[in-house]
Design a protein around this motif. Structure first.
Motif, PDB file in Angstrom:
ATOM      1  N   TRP A  33      -0.428  12.484  -2.894  1.00  0.00           N
ATOM      2  CA  TRP A  33       0.113  12.782  -2.132  1.00  0.00           C
ATOM      3  C   TRP A  33      -0.226  14.571  -2.650  1.00  0.00           C
ATOM      4  O   TRP A  33       0.636  15.076  -3.324  1.00  0.00           O
ATOM      5  N   ARG A  59       0.845  -1.876  -0.156  1.00  0.00           N
ATOM      6  CA  ARG A  59      -0.142  -0.152  -0.033  1.00  0.00           C
ATOM      7  C   ARG A  59       0.987   1.088  -0.098  1.00  0.00           C
ATOM      8  O   ARG A  59       2.010   1.251   0.881  1.00  0.00           O
ATOM      9  N   ILE A  60       0.141   2.298  -0.858  1.00  0.00           N
ATOM     10  CA  ILE A  60       0.848   3.974  -0.803  1.00  0.00           C
ATOM     11  C   ILE A  60      -0.217   4.310  -0.523  1.00  0.00           C
ATOM     12  O   ILE A  60      -0.705   4.813  -1.418  1.00  0.00           O
ATOM     13  N   PHE A  61       0.430   5.517   0.635  1.00  0.00           N
ATOM     14  CA  PHE A  61      -1.099   5.978   0.960  1.00  0.00           C
ATOM     15  C   PHE A  61      -0.181   7.623   1.843  1.00  0.00           C
ATOM     16  O   PHE A  61       1.428   7.399   2.065  1.00  0.00           O
ATOM     17  N   PRO A  62      -0.708   8.777   1.165  1.00  0.00           N
ATOM     18  CA  PRO A  62      -1.658   8.979   0.544  1.00  0.00           C
ATOM     19  C   PRO A  62      -1.461   9.159  -0.472  1.00  0.00           C
ATOM     20  O   PRO A  62      -0.320   9.630  -1.178  1.00  0.00           O
ATOM     21  N   SER A  63      -2.306   9.178  -1.728  1.00  0.00           N
ATOM     22  CA  SER A  63      -2.952   8.757  -3.537  1.00  0.00           C
ATOM     23  C   SER A  63      -3.673   9.786  -3.429  1.00  0.00           C
ATOM     24  O   SER A  63      -4.770   8.965  -3.500  1.00  0.00           O
ATOM     25  N   LEU A 119       4.927  10.258   2.507  1.00  0.00           N
ATOM     26  CA  LEU A 119       4.031   9.492   1.691  1.00  0.00           C
ATOM     27  C   LEU A 119       4.859   7.897   2.636  1.00  0.00           C
ATOM     28  O   LEU A 119       5.696   8.068   2.517  1.00  0.00           O
ATOM     29  N   THR A 120       3.704   7.233   2.625  1.00  0.00           N
ATOM     30  CA  THR A 120       3.953   6.007   3.617  1.00  0.00           C
ATOM     31  C   THR A 120       3.736   4.448   2.278  1.00  0.00           C
ATOM     32  O   THR A 120       2.557   4.289   1.272  1.00  0.00           O
ATOM     33  N   PHE A 163      -5.175  14.182   1.946  1.00  0.00           N
ATOM     34  CA  PHE A 163      -3.863  13.978   0.593  1.00  0.00           C
ATOM     35  C   PHE A 163      -2.867  14.183   1.571  1.00  0.00           C
ATOM     36  O   PHE A 163      -1.924  14.631   1.202  1.00  0.00           O
TER      37      PHE A 163
END
Length: 93
Positions: free
Chosen positions: A11, A5-9, A25-26, A20
Motif C-alpha cells: 500500500w 484478501r488485503i489490497f493494495p499490496s 487498505l481494504t 498501489f
C-alpha cells in the motif's frame, strides 16, 4: 477462514501509483464476526476494527491514537468464525 484478501499490496498511499495508491487498505472475504487487529513487526498494538457483518474492513493508515503510521511491515491478526490467521501488510510512505 476463507480467502481473505488485503489490497493494495504494498500500500503506497498518496504515491499516485495507479496500482498501489488507494485511500484505504481494504480487507475482504472476512467472516461476518471477524475482527482485524494490526501490530507492528515488533508487536506494538496499532489499530483494530470489526467487520460488522459486512465481511469488509477499511484501514486509513492511522493508528488507534489517530497518528499516521510510517513505512514498514505490519501484521494483521484476523479472528472470526472460530479461527485466527495472520497476514503481512506493507505500507510504503
Amino acid at each position: 477462514m476463507g480467502a481473505v484478501r488485503i489490497f493494495p499490496s504494498p500500500w503506497e498511499p498518496g504515491s499516485g501509483n495507479p496500482i498501489f495508491d488507494a485511500q484505504y487498505l481494504t480487507f475482504t472475504g472476512l467472516p461476518s464476526d471477524a475482527k482485524v487487529r494490526l501490530y507492528s513487526i515488533l508487536g506494538e498494538y496499532i489499530w483494530e476494527s470489526p467487520a460488522a457483518g459486512s465481511g469488509t474492513v477499511f484501514w486509513d493508515g492511522n493508528s488507534r491514537t489517530g497518528s499516521r503510521v510510517g513505512s514498514g511491515t505490519y501484521l494483521a491478526v484476523i479472528t472470526g468464525a472460530g479461527s485466527k490467521t495472520v497476514k503481512r501488510v506493507v505500507v510504503v510512505r
